[in-house]
Design an enzyme around this catalytic site. Sequence first.
Site, PDB file in Angstrom:
ATOM      1  N   GLY A  56       0.820  -1.205   0.000  1.00 34.75           N
ATOM      2  CA  GLY A  56       0.000   0.000   0.000  1.00 34.75           C
ATOM      3  C   GLY A  56       0.850   1.250   0.000  1.00 34.75           C
ATOM      4  O   GLY A  56       1.978   1.263  -0.499  1.00 34.75           O
ATOM      5  N   SER A  57       0.322   2.305   0.596  1.00 34.01           N
ATOM      6  CA  SER A  57       0.981   3.602   0.571  1.00 34.01           C
ATOM      7  C   SER A  57       2.106   3.696   1.597  1.00 34.01           C
ATOM      8  O   SER A  57       2.198   2.879   2.524  1.00 34.01           O
ATOM      9  CB  SER A  57      -0.040   4.705   0.860  1.00 34.01           C
ATOM     10  OG  SER A  57      -0.485   4.617   2.209  1.00 34.01           O
ATOM     11  N   GLY A 111       2.118   2.102   5.245  1.00 38.68           N
ATOM     12  CA  GLY A 111       3.227   1.244   5.650  1.00 38.68           C
ATOM     13  C   GLY A 111       3.852   1.697   6.951  1.00 38.68           C
ATOM     14  O   GLY A 111       4.208   0.874   7.812  1.00 38.68           O
ATOM     15  N   GLU A 126       5.608  -3.350   0.998  1.00 38.75           N
ATOM     16  CA  GLU A 126       5.726  -3.047  -0.434  1.00 38.75           C
ATOM     17  C   GLU A 126       4.935  -1.770  -0.676  1.00 38.75           C
ATOM     18  O   GLU A 126       3.707  -1.786  -0.750  1.00 38.75           O
ATOM     19  CB  GLU A 126       5.193  -4.214  -1.268  1.00 38.75           C
ATOM     20  CG  GLU A 126       5.975  -5.496  -1.052  1.00 38.75           C
ATOM     21  CD  GLU A 126       5.498  -6.637  -1.929  1.00 38.75           C
ATOM     22  OE1 GLU A 126       4.925  -6.363  -2.998  1.00 38.75           O
ATOM     23  OE2 GLU A 126       5.699  -7.797  -1.543  1.00 38.75           O
ATOM     24  N   CYS A 151       2.186   0.611  -8.319  1.00 40.58           N
ATOM     25  CA  CYS A 151       3.351   1.075  -7.570  1.00 40.58           C
ATOM     26  C   CYS A 151       4.578   1.164  -8.463  1.00 40.58           C
ATOM     27  O   CYS A 151       5.485   1.958  -8.209  1.00 40.58           O
ATOM     28  CB  CYS A 151       3.618   0.170  -6.380  1.00 40.58           C
ATOM     29  SG  CYS A 151       3.877  -1.560  -6.810  1.00 40.58           S
TER      30      CYS A 151
END
Length: 475
Positions: free
Chosen positions: A213-214, A218, A237, A271
Amino acid sequence: MPVNIQTTISPYTQEPVCTRPLLSASELDTVISEAVKAQKSWKKVPLDERLAIAEKWLVEFEGMTDLLAEDIAIQMGRPISSCKGEIGGTLYRARHIIKIAKDCLKPIPQTESDTEKMKLMIVKQPLGVIGTIVPWNYPHLCIVNSVLPGLIAGNAVIIKPAPQTPLPAERVLSTWTAAGLPANVLQVVHLDQESTLNNFVADPRIDFVSFTGSVVGGRAVQEAAAKGKGFKGVGLELGGKDPAYVRQDADLKFTVENLVDGAMFNSGQSCCAVERIYVHSAIYDEFVKQFVELSKAYKLGDPLKPDTTLGPVISVASAARIRKQVKDAVAAGAQLVLDESAFPGAKEGTTLVGPQVLTNVDHSMEIMMEETFGPTIGIMKVESDDEALALMNDSPYGLTASIWTSPSDPSSLAVFNHFVEELECGTVYLNRADALDPAVPWSGWKDSGRGVSLSHLGYDQLTRSKAVMMRVKLD
């Protein structure tokens, strides 16, 4: 006691798609307890039997391809014509993960250090219960990265899907159940943000958390894990602002086609999407011209129509943020060489965002420094390899980077190899972008995260290494 309800809104119609009850703290406690109990039995199942169930899961999952693709189009807005690609990509990754499992999980004799009296060995054992928090943009590809190797390694897994895409995780669970996976070895939970962090991530019975995610998300997951009892591992990630550098000997047509796709596919919501491009001055003008012309060819609209090639972004708020980033860049001196007027469906206040291409950009602008997550790209002119390298590394992110140059010229390959050594990122491509391969690790540097998935290293993240030292001769 009232039940909190989660509602998924269609990015395209802005109408409700489905609702799910959110678990209470006591219900989540039961789920985790069941996972702990199930894992103790599951880890004792021989690896060959676990792999046999995984092979059956492949068949069950592939059999639902049409339905799985439709779920993605409806819930996150990707054009239906592109959704089966995610299912095929998931199967491709899964087959590789299954194929390498025995080699990754087998004991490792340390024969070079053995003596007549001592035999040494490393064994791999499951962590226990893995919590997997997955995003909406590629739900199946992100689920398979941790769920499949986690289960094969003998862990129990609890999936917490994004509120935008609850169905993909539930489909994964139903197909594993149909394949014969014992009850509660894999579970799906729907939680609000507070419960996710305080009751799920922080729970000491969760042995590892895999989050995609963001950067903000994170950091919150890492902090929640640290506040809980024990010292659990966290795989993050996170975002990217992935650069591409086009050298003057690049195949222009091939490069433009691939970079337009790398920037615009999935409406730029990846991403590892290409988010900034540096082009050598010798070919800059022609590159921009071809890039704009090809970008104009997208058909923006209803993701369920087969001729749509670009769907909505995930929310009205996301669309507004993307448009503001572009407007701020223009106000700071950037030139908008392709704007949304080329796409009739693109309108302020909606999720339909047309491709936008900017030139005369620099690193004082957010468009070149912060993740956009939309069908927008800044293209910057450079005069040398050294200038390009410095600009590519001038970023808080470090996920991927791509170099576009002649693959047959030794001097060009030497430059590429220099970039491989110097780029501050987890993946470097030659004449490719926005792609993963399960044979090599996926990891981020800097704010793009930590930890690793895929390849044999992905199994290492989801297992414990135990040293075994045996004195085999007592005299």
